[in-house]
Design a protein around this motif. Structure first.
Motif, short mmCIF file in Angstrom:
data_model
loop_
_atom_site.label_atom_id
_atom_site.label_comp_id
_atom_site.label_asym_id
_atom_site.label_seq_id
_atom_site.Cartn_x
_atom_site.Cartn_y
_atom_site.Cartn_z
N ASN A 12 0.88 -1.20 0.13
CA ASN A 12 0.06 -0.15 0.09
C ASN A 12 0.80 1.17 -0.10
O ASN A 12 0.46 2.35 0.47
CB ASN A 12 -0.79 0.07 1.20
CG ASN A 12 -2.29 -1.10 1.14
OD1 ASN A 12 -2.45 -1.38 0.01
ND2 ASN A 12 -2.42 -1.59 2.32
N LEU B 203 -0.48 4.62 -1.60
CA LEU B 203 -1.61 5.29 -1.12
C LEU B 203 -1.46 6.27 0.00
O LEU B 203 -0.31 5.91 0.78
CB LEU B 203 -2.47 4.21 -0.40
CG LEU B 203 -3.18 3.32 -1.66
CD1 LEU B 203 -4.08 2.11 -0.72
CD2 LEU B 203 -4.00 4.06 -2.61
N SER C 18 -6.45 0.99 -4.34
CA SER C 18 -6.02 -0.33 -3.92
C SER C 18 -4.53 -0.41 -3.90
O SER C 18 -3.87 0.53 -4.47
CB SER C 18 -6.80 -1.30 -4.91
OG SER C 18 -6.56 -1.07 -6.22
N GLY C 19 -3.80 -1.42 -3.52
CA GLY C 19 -2.47 -1.41 -3.37
C GLY C 19 -1.87 -2.11 -4.56
O GLY C 19 -2.70 -2.46 -5.39
N LEU D 28 -4.02 4.35 7.04
CA LEU D 28 -3.25 3.28 6.80
C LEU D 28 -2.63 2.60 7.94
O LEU D 28 -2.24 3.37 8.85
CB LEU D 28 -2.25 3.63 5.86
CG LEU D 28 -2.89 4.23 4.50
CD1 LEU D 28 -1.80 5.10 3.62
CD2 LEU D 28 -3.29 3.10 3.65
N GLU E 12 -1.10 -5.57 5.76
CA GLU E 12 -1.28 -4.32 5.55
C GLU E 12 -2.50 -3.91 5.38
O GLU E 12 -3.19 -4.43 4.49
CB GLU E 12 -0.60 -3.62 4.18
CG GLU E 12 1.18 -3.83 4.43
CD GLU E 12 1.86 -3.29 3.28
OE1 GLU E 12 1.50 -2.43 2.39
OE2 GLU E 12 3.24 -3.54 3.00
N THR F 247 -5.92 -0.84 4.65
CA THR F 247 -6.36 0.52 4.31
C THR F 247 -7.83 0.78 5.26
O THR F 247 -8.50 -0.35 5.53
CB THR F 247 -6.97 0.40 2.91
OG1 THR F 247 -7.56 -0.61 2.49
CG2 THR F 247 -5.58 0.58 2.01
#
Length: 333
Positions: A160, A163, A239-240, A275, A282, A284
């Motif tokens: 991520n 982001l 999105s990652g 985050l 990970e 979000t």
């Protein structure tokens, strides 16, 4: 002659903790085995789940929200479908065939927020959280807001890393859920198919019974609000890096001017609000706001979704993590 039962309204002489309302044991159905995104199967596919060390594809967390609807309606009445908020942290996965029971704290007089939880038949916790009605002002923080407040800034994001907090979705998304609308690759089923197996049927969800609801229309079940708001999420661009497999770690759905109605168009706007990371994932935290597409464009609902991607599912995770760490060390030299 048996003793006459005590009046249920009489004050109890027993020193007991606050009693809880509880629903029956239910076996929710798995409807996401065929789910795909970014060109690959999701964690709800058995083989994908097994490759990540899980015993089977889990049932999606918000499926359990339906078990709370009858209990929260009993506590709050129709306000539950108009201004209700459910906020949950998912604790343990459930697979098809397992039984789950929902619990709701019986509120004190005048209280608008209660604790909730769900557990399997053997007592294994499934989720914990809060539920309320009315405006958020004057209420304690909901479960997800408490958890967001305790987050520490992530230091080594890989999947991520592109982001940013405050980043907004690429477009305003247009959504609608009719009874027979297929909700796309993310949700490969229709509302009618869900209603055939939903754990807690309700006449107000149906074409026939919806007309007799207090709003004169069929309403979308709480668990299917998650589907409505998730079906077009790929359009947001929030999105990652890919490919990676994720799951829901927590979720809050708040109705502001509810209910949300079947076959009603809505507009969605998304924003990254946090985050985070753990040893294995990970995450979000994305807020989705729901508007009626009218000139006044009122905000009618919103959702915060804590979605976690598993580090082990990203093929280049270790390689890229070392490269990022090396670049950081070089910059600090």
């Amino acid at each position: 002659m048996p003793d006459t039962p005590a009046d249920s309204a009489e004050e109890s002489p027993f020193d007991l903790p606050t009693p809880w309302l509880c629903g029956p044991l239910r076996q929710p159905r798995q409807m996401l085995a065929a789910q795909t995104y970014d060109g690959h199967k999701s964690i709800h596919d058995d083989s994908t789940a097994e490759n990540l060390g899980l015993r089977a594809g889990p049932i999606e967390g918000p499926t359990h929200f339906s078990q709370f609807d009858p209990l929260l309606f009993a506590v709050f009445g129709r306000s539950w479908f108009e201004t209700g908020c459910i906020s949950a942290h998912y604790q343990n996965m459930v697979v098809e065939g397992e039984s789950v029971r929902a619990f709701v704290e019986r509120p004190a007089a005048g209280a608008r927020l209660v604790r909730i939880h769900a557990e399997k038949a053997d007592g294994t916790p499934v989720l914990t959280g809060t539920a309320s009605v009315g405006e958020a002002a004057g209420l304690p923080p909901h479960e997800l807001m408490q958890r967001m407040g305790r987050l520490r800034p992530p230091t080594g994001l890989v999947i991520n890393r592109d982001l940013k907090i405050g980043q907004k979705g690429a477009v305003v998304e247009q959504v609608r859920m009719g009874f027979d609308d297929h909700m796309g690759d993310h949700y490969p089923f229709t509302l009618r198919e869900k209603l055939a197996v939903i754990t807690e049927p309700c006449a107000w969800y149906t074409p026939q019974g919806g007309a007799a609801s207090p709003w004169g229309r069929a309403i979308i079940p709480t668990e299917m609000i998650s589907v409505l708001l998730g079906a077009t999420s790929a359009q947001s661009g929030l999105s990652g890096r890919k490919p990676a497999v994720g799951l829901f770690a927590g979720q809050q759905i708040q109705l502001i001017r509810g209910p949300l109605f079947v076959d009603q168009p809505y507009e969605l706007e998304r924003e990254v609000v946090a985050l985070s990371e753990s040893a294995r994932t990970e995450s979000t935290w994305i807020r989705t706001r729901v508007f009626e597409p009218t000139p006044a464009r009122p905000l009618v609902a919103q959702m915060i979704l804590n979605a976690a991607v598993m580090k082990a599912s990203y093929p280049r995770y270790d390689e890229e993590a070392r490269a990022i760490a090396g670049a950081g060390a070089g910059a600090g030299a």
